[in-house]
Design a protein around this motif. Structure first.
Motif, short mmCIF file in Angstrom:
data_model
loop_
_atom_site.label_atom_id
_atom_site.label_comp_id
_atom_site.label_asym_id
_atom_site.label_seq_id
_atom_site.Cartn_x
_atom_site.Cartn_y
_atom_site.Cartn_z
N GLU A 37 0.81 -1.22 0.00
CA GLU A 37 0.00 0.00 0.00
C GLU A 37 0.84 1.27 0.00
N GLU A 80 3.91 1.77 -1.23
CA GLU A 80 4.56 1.95 -2.53
C GLU A 80 3.55 2.32 -3.61
N SER A 81 2.34 1.78 -3.51
CA SER A 81 1.32 2.09 -4.52
C SER A 81 0.75 3.49 -4.34
N SER A 82 0.33 3.81 -3.12
CA SER A 82 -0.31 5.10 -2.88
C SER A 82 0.63 6.26 -3.12
N GLY A 94 -1.49 5.30 -6.89
CA GLY A 94 -2.31 4.11 -7.05
C GLY A 94 -3.55 4.13 -6.18
N VAL A 115 -5.34 -2.68 -8.54
CA VAL A 115 -4.97 -1.28 -8.31
C VAL A 115 -5.00 -0.52 -9.63
N PHE A 166 -3.80 2.93 -11.67
CA PHE A 166 -2.79 3.99 -11.65
C PHE A 166 -3.09 4.99 -12.77
N ALA A 186 2.61 3.01 -12.58
CA ALA A 186 2.24 1.64 -12.25
C ALA A 186 3.47 0.74 -12.21
N ALA A 211 5.72 1.49 -9.26
CA ALA A 211 5.17 0.92 -8.03
C ALA A 211 5.37 -0.59 -7.99
N ALA A 212 5.13 -1.27 -9.11
CA ALA A 212 5.27 -2.73 -9.15
C ALA A 212 6.70 -3.16 -8.84
N VAL A 239 7.48 -2.51 -5.18
CA VAL A 239 6.85 -3.51 -4.32
C VAL A 239 7.66 -4.80 -4.30
#
Length: 578
Positions: A43, A45-47, A51, A63, A65, A71, A74-75, A78
């Motif tokens: 969460e 890394e995505s937000s 994301g 999710v 993006f 995206a 973030a992937a 993560v």
């Protein structure tokens, strides 16, 4: 009317590798580790890259993006972060699929071929790897794009045209580094603190410090923490802390003392290695009463940094959304919990505790501990016939606690208990498992999952959760209630001899537990031993008022109508008055 919107979006689908097998081996541990991974790695890394988590699907996440670049960033973050994340046990790994395309937005959900392709790519990805579509790769610059290898054309299930795909994590240059696998989590027992104030009425202060330290330590998923009840019970039986730790199978014990003088407080703490009895860490803290909560955070931070130094960077002593109750309010709430905690308390303990919880809330309406206490008291958790059960009030109190802190494991547990007594078994199980995901060491939540399953009735699941409580807290005060749940499950399945044996075991642990006397009476009646059943009902009546009208109105029924009818008929035949 549903609202729909179409737009171009980058979609990420992630899934935990081997999740079903993990759940089969240890459901509660799997839930807690996945929940921790989401909150500490996925969460953030995505937000931080824009994301939006659209939905969670057990072990999976979807999710959205704003761009393919964000995206992919973030992937990759993560997967790298997860490879370095200090999880204990079998290392968690994700598969990630990513695609950019047209999607349809309806309410808060996302549909369309863009989602379908991302999901199929996730299924085809390597453990620890990322698979992205050519459409997404075309959006990347030279820096990001060079981290991916061309994996050629891939035919995806239910997708008519083969998709050009690019992979990350399958070559030596981009594959995440391995993380050491630790075989077990260290077990810590927080022993009762000694009250050096010279006033027995101040015991609640020492007890409250232990309660809060136990809860705070249990939030770190790299520890297992012995439930408070077992530590207290053994401390009453043995004075030597090393012996207590060994009987609890703990690697470490935390012991301490507390002295209050006016508005000031002194806390001395020692962390001891049970293997050789050596002192690992010791410190003393002088504070004013208003700093008590910060003091607890400081102690926990020192323990985390001492026992497992590589985890200290993950320690966050305070959360901005967590409310700190004022000391007088906390004091009243702890006095209430000290009254309500044990099964063997006086008949008026629950009502007196309820008054203390209300007093705490009069002082500070945002005291989550007091809201949880009110919720527990309104559920009439020990089935006392002289108490009224108020499920709406219990729900409201639990939700009030969650309004204060939506990561409060205790509040989710109490909401689950309220739903159980409202006969909403699925909802109860969901909330209780969420509680365990936040705090795997919360014996109360594990115990009530045994109770949930006893009404289904499912003796295998009941036993599984009951044995977990025994593992977490081998002499916990709630164990008689859990043993009674094992009896109830057997009665519901028609195994009356084993139901009787578990009822008798519960009564050996808690002779005043009326539910166990009722189970003993009903089991004996079904076995044809009427006189013994009648004596059990007489004993139940001596512990408080009991009528068939109350039983039918207040008790939680089996989901199997025939099993419930057998229970009611047996109680009536044994002599329960109308």
């Amino acid at each position: 009317m549903d609202t729909e919107d179409r737009r171009l979006a980058a979609i990420v689908v992630a899934d935990v590798v081997g999740y079903s097998a993990m759940m089969e081996r240890d459901e509660a541990d799997a839930l807690s580790r996945v929940f921790a991974m989401r909150s500490q790695v996925f969460e953030p890394e995505s937000s931080s890259r824009g994301g939006r988590i659209v939905k969670t699907m057990g072990d999976g996440l979807l999710v959205e993006f704003p761009s393919a670049v964000k995206a992919v960033e973030a992937a990759v973050a993560v997967q790298k972060g997860l490879a370095e994340w200090p999880d204990i046990g079998e290392r968690l790994m994700l598969r990630i699929g990513l695609h950019i395309g047209d999607v349809m937005i309806r309410e808060d959900d996302i549909f369309g071929s863009g989602v379908n392709i991302a999901a199929r790519l996730e299924q085809a990805a390597e453990p620890g790897g990322i698979l992205i579509s050519g459409a997404a790769h075309d959006q990347l610059g030279s820096r990001l794009g060079s981290e991916f290898d061309d994996a050629g054309l891939l035919t995806l299930k239910n997708i008519s045209t083969p998709v050009r795909v690019w992979s990350w994590g399958t070559s030596g240059a981009s594959k995440p580094a391995s993380t050491p696998i630790y075989r077990s989590k260290p077990l810590i027992a927080v022993l009762p603190f000694e009250n050096l104030s010279g006033n027995p009425d101040e015991d609640y202060l020492a007890n409250g410090m232990v309660e809060d330290l136990t809860t705070k330590l249990a939030r770190f998923h790299w520890f297992r923490v012995v439930a408070r009840g077992s530590s207290y019970t053994l401390s009453e039986q043995a004075a030597d802390h090393v012996d207590i730790g060994r009987r609890l199978n703990a690697e470490y014990v935390l012991k301490g003392s507390i002295r209050r003088a006016g508005t000031r407080i002194r806390v001395a703490v020692q962390l001891i290695d049970i293997t050789d009895g050596s002192l690992i860490w010791a410190d003393s803290f002088d504070r004013v009463i208003d700093d008590l909560f910060d003091l607890q955070d400081e102690i926990v931070g020192s323990i985390v940094g001492t026992v497992i130094p590589q985890f200290v960077s993950f320690f966050q002593p305070t959360q901005g959304h967590q409310h700190r109750a004022s000391f007088p309010s906390w004091e009243s709430a702890m006095r209430g919990w000290n009254l309500i905690w044990r099964l063997q308390g006086p008949d008026d303990a629950v009502l007196n505790a309820r008054r203390l919880f209300q007093k705490a809330l009069d002082i500070d309406p945002n005291n989550a501990l007091a809201h949880c206490g009110l919720a527990y008291s309104h559920t009439n958790p020990y089935y006392q016939a002289q108490l009224e059960r108020d499920i709406p009030a219990a729900r409201d109190s639990a939700r009030n606690a969650l309004d204060v802190d939506d990561r409060d494991a205790f509040a989710w547990c109490l909401l689950g208990i309220a739903e159980l007594y409202a006969n909403n078994h699925e909802s109860a199980g969901h909330h209780l498992k969420k509680s365990i995901a936040i705090n795997p060491s919360l014996a109360l939540a594990n115990g009530y999952l045994a109770v949930v399953n006893c009404f289904r009735p499912d003796s295998n699941a009941t036993d599984s959760w009951a044995l977990r409580v025994e593992e977490l807290s081998p002499v916990d005060p709630i164990l008689p209630l859990v043993t009674a749940a094992r009896s109830m499950a057997r009665f519901g399945e028609g195994d009356y001899a084993v139901a009787l044996a578990f009822a008798d075991e519960a009564l050996l642990e808690a002779p005043r537990l009326q539910p166990a006397w009722r189970l003993r009476a009903a089991s004996l009646e079904m076995l044809g031993e009427h006189d013994a059943a009648a004596r059990a009902i007489t004993q139940a009546l001596s512990l408080g008022p009991l009528t068939m009208g109350w039983v039918k109105q207040e008790l939680t029924p089996f989901s199997d109508p025939e099993a419930w009818a057998n229970y009611l008929n047996a109680l009536e035949a044994a002599g329960t008055p109308e």
